[in-house]
Design an enzyme around this catalytic site. Sequence first.
Site: not given
Length: 252
Positions: A199, A37, A41, A28, A136, A193, A24, A71
């Site tokens: 979360r 943005r 990515h 930012r 892997l 995370r 995540d 989703t």
Amino acid sequence: MNLDEMIDNILEGTIPEHVAIIPDGNGRWAHNQGLERTEGHRQGTKRAEDLIEFIAKKIPIDFLTFYTFSTENWSRPDSEVKFLMTLLKNLLGNRGDKLLKNDVRLRIIGDIDGLPDRTENVVRKTVEKTSTNEGLRLILALNYGGRQEILTAVKELASQATGGDLSSEEITEKVFQSHLYTSEIPDPDLLIRTSGERRISNFMLWQLAYTEIWITEKFWPSFKPENFLEAISDFQQRERRFGRVEKGKYDQ
Ligand code: IPE
Ligand code: IPE
Ligand code: MG
């Protein structure tokens, strides 16, 4: 400690069988650099590629999962969704060979049918192409939602039950698990995370029941193999009790 020393240290301890990552903070990271943005990515994808190669070559982890597209991520602006789908198509299309070279076997969890056709085709082809690899096991969670996964399993079981092929007593944890996208994949031992969010965001709701969680403030595009090793090292210090009492602590 340099990277090789860190690796040696890690290899002396227990290596988790399955590590899952929620990468995540791409947006930012880009915003902080004054970039779009999408550039976040692009850089984030490079970090994922680097990490996959590093792990495939150096760390004997059996399963590595990336939460790639949820989703709920469809509700982002169209242009961002399009960019992500194209990025994925190019990544697997152009560099699927890199996976082959590193003996990586790809598997997808999530609703692949719901992806744009061209992305879906490349994804399916790459899964097929890498299916005999033995190194892997890389799992991409694509168009994945934990609640949707559970609902799909429930629907399958319900239709077997109404067809008379299944009684409620036969629905054990093992049977239920075999209807999830992750059938035959062990639950993650460690969840990483990035970007400091605390979360789960609809990720592996069933499978994370006893997973150890490690959170870093770093945004995904600046996450390096060193940080991954830090997470493993932290994991190796933990005692997993699975509801039991700590070993030896209260012995007479
Ligand atoms: C994670 O980075 C990548 C995906 C969800 C595809 P984000 O795009 O969520 O970045 P932030 O959280 O907005 O910084
Ligand atoms: C989780 O990140 C999904 C992926 C990394 C693919 P999000 O950025 O979508 O999660 P929230 O919205 O912050 O919970
Ligand atoms: Mg995010």
